[in-house]
Design a protein around this motif. Structure first.
Motif, PDB file in Angstrom:
ATOM      1  N   SER A 499       0.810  -1.092  -0.030  1.00 39.18           N
ATOM      2  CA  SER A 499       0.130  -0.110  -0.039  1.00 39.18           C
ATOM      3  C   SER A 499       0.751   1.261   0.033  1.00 39.18           C
ATOM      4  O   SER A 499       0.679   2.259  -0.781  1.00 39.18           O
ATOM      5  CB  SER A 499      -0.886   0.092   1.316  1.00 39.18           C
ATOM      6  N   LEU A 513      -7.561   3.073  -0.731  1.00 39.17           N
ATOM      7  CA  LEU A 513      -6.303   2.754  -0.332  1.00 39.17           C
ATOM      8  C   LEU A 513      -5.678   3.259   0.814  1.00 39.17           C
ATOM      9  O   LEU A 513      -5.085   2.890   1.841  1.00 39.17           O
ATOM     10  CB  LEU A 513      -5.199   3.028  -1.399  1.00 39.17           C
ATOM     11  N   SER A 517      -4.937   1.624   4.364  1.00 39.61           N
ATOM     12  CA  SER A 517      -3.522   1.761   5.156  1.00 39.61           C
ATOM     13  C   SER A 517      -3.776   2.164   6.718  1.00 39.61           C
ATOM     14  O   SER A 517      -3.093   1.518   7.495  1.00 39.61           O
ATOM     15  CB  SER A 517      -2.656   2.758   4.406  1.00 39.61           C
TER      16      SER A 517
END
Length: 551
Positions: A499, A513, A517
């Protein structure tokens, strides 16, 4: 029969009762033994110290030497195991206990004589003379057996039999046993068939049955053993043969009945208790294994075979019941029983430095397994990691008695790489032999086999893609691997690392994303980790802070 010149004999007497020590010493003095040639000991530990200094001609030992102390046949086992007996040493076991299990269990250890109290001076001296004459006559054979030169022992047996020695009957039985030891089963069969049936030869039928079992003629073995039992139903070996033969034929219930009969007659054989565990497990009689494993520990803890793996096996036997039940109440009860058993042992058993064992670590491993059985993977992971960190702090390697529980917990958590490392160390030790440990590991490996294959396949793909700079493909591969190992810290860190690389490649970050994360970061931040994982996480956290707000 030649009289013994006791003035030339070195004699050890072992008894925890001072009056009986004095009595035996007086009896032997009257028979000609010199006062300075008799050594006395009130415990097996003291007696063992004497035996390490010299090898005696006669050892006379009481069976019961106090509660929580090594007993007479455990002493005999240790002397044999540590080669502290001469081929001609006469070992006499003495006991006031005439109960059948005690007598049969003692005789099964094969002392040279077993004398029941009370006895007269004349009776004792006569028994000593008989045993001494027998040992001297057979010394050439025992010399080669002690040296493990079995081919030469076989040749000497044949010579003694041809010479028509008065002990040729005993030597004939010994020859059959030597053929078994050297896997010459057909030779044993030929030899035993050369004997004529005689009601006095109670050993012959059992020896024939044993030979047929070793030749895998199981039906014949059962028939011969039953025939021997009709003459004498106290032949423990016959029950053992029947049990093993039924087991090999797949008749597990019949095998259990036969081994239970043998255990009632003689409950002190560790080997027999292990076989009973195997039969019970094959019959899915898991609760029975709890009592059997407890007996294994009790029989071994003061003996030369003492092994803390047996203590662990008893504790984990409760979890074996929990693992194989679908009733949550039953599962919870046996999980609690495992923890209660652990606490009892913690307070009642001595653990020595050389044992490489720690009750706190063992408790963490048991808790990790319980959480895993209940589907609480994160709690299981926390307990397992705590145990791993404690092992790293206290030991150079994972302690072998704890390894099976560590491997099982790691497999159930999907920490397959760590499990593989401990498994390799356990295999390399050469100490992975008892049936209960093997069954535990086989069960854990079996139920995790597909997940393990899936994990290694996609984890390796992820590593390959990452090394090629294909971070999106690596992320997908690691995500697939995580399906088989949801709480595998290495995989979670790899996903966070992928990531991070994807975020670093673009100025405009994908919101999904970013959120993923942050979620992974917070999850890892609150988890107990191994040092290697904590170091990697800290480095990734520093990189993440440079490109996003991770609070």
């Amino acid at each position: 029969m030649n009289k013994i010149d006791f003035s030339k004999q070195r004699i050890l007497i072992v008894d925890d009762q001072k009056p009986f020590l004095a009595l035996l010493k007086s009896v032997l003095n009257s028979a000609g033994a010199q006062a300075n040639s008799i050594v006395t000991a009130k415990s097996c530990e003291v007696a063992l110290a004497s035996c390490r200094k010299e090898k005696f001609d006669f050892i006379i030992c009481d069976l019961h030497l106090g509660s929580n102390r090594k007993n007479g046949f455990e002493f005999l086992e240790e002397l044999r195991e540590t080669s502290l007996l001469k081929p001609t040493t006469v070992f006499v076991l003495v006991s006031a206990d005439s109960q059948r299990p005690t007598v049969l269990g003692s005789l099964e250890k094969q002392p040279d004589e077993y004398v029941v109290k009370p006895f007269s001076q004349a009776q004792l001296i006569l028994r000593l003379e008989k045993a001494h004459a027998r040992k001297l006559a057979l010394a050439p054979i025992y010399k080669h057996i002690y040296a493990k030169d079995f081919p030469m022992a076989i040749e000497v047996c044949k010579q003694v039999i041809q010479a028509d020695n008065r002990y040729k009957e005993l030597v004939g039985r010994l020859l059959a046993e030597l053929y078994w030891t050297t896997t010459q089963f057909t030779e044993a069969q030929k030899w035993l068939n050369s004997y004529s049936e005689d009601h006095k030869r109670t050993w012959l039928g059992v020896s024939k049955a044993q030979t047929e079992m070793l030749l895998k003629n199981y039906e014949i073995a059962i028939e011969l053993a039953n025939h021997a039992l009709r003459k004498n139903n106290l032949l423990i070996e016959a029950h053992d043969i029947i049990a093993q033969s039924w087991f090999e034929l797949g008749k597990i219930a019949e095998a259990e009945i036969a081994i239970d009969t043998a255990l009632r007659l003689s409950p002190f054989s560790i080997e027999r208790l292990f076989k009973a565990c195997t039969y019970a497990r094959k019959n899915e009689n898991y609760e029975k294994i709890i009592g059997l494993t407890q007996n294994i520990w009790e029989c071994s803890k003061k003996s030369v075979y003492r092994n803390l793996s047996y203590l662990c096996a008893h504790v984990r036997s409760y979890l074996e019941v929990a693992q194989h039940t679908s009733d949550n109440k039953v599962k919870g009860r046996f999980q609690q029983e495992a923890l209660y058993a652990l606490q009892r042992y913690r307070h009642n058993e001595n653990v020595y430095i050389q044992d490489e064992f720690d009750f706190d670590i063992f408790e963490e491993l048991i808790k990790a397994r319980i959480h895993s059985q209940n589907g609480k993977l994160f709690q299981s992971k926390q307990a397992m990691t705590q145990a791993q960190n404690s092992v790293a702090a206290k030991f150079s390697d994972f302690p072998l008695p704890l390894a099976p529980d560590g491997i099982t917990a790691l497999l159930d958590l999907g920490e397959f790489e760590d499990a593989q490392l401990i498994t390799e160390a356990l295999l390399a030790s050469g100490k992975l032999s008892d049936c209960n440990t093997l069954a535990l590991l086989a069960d854990a490996t079996g139920r995790n086999n597909l997940q393990q294959e899936h994990f290694f396949k996609y984890n390796q793909q992820g590593i390959n893609f990452y090394s090629e700079g294909k971070f999106a493909a690596a992320f997908s591969a690691f995500s697939e691997a995580q399906k088989s190992a949801p709480v595998n810290i290495g995989i979670i860190l790899n996903l966070l690392q992928c990531s991070l690389r994807l975020l670093q490649k673009t100025a405009k970050h994908d919101p999904a994303l970013v959120n993923s994360s942050k979620k992974t970061y917070r999850l890892l931040q609150n988890m107990t980790m191994l040092d290697k994982h904590r170091q990697k996480f800290n480095l990734l956290a520093l990189e993440l802070e440079k490109i996003m707000d991770i609070r």
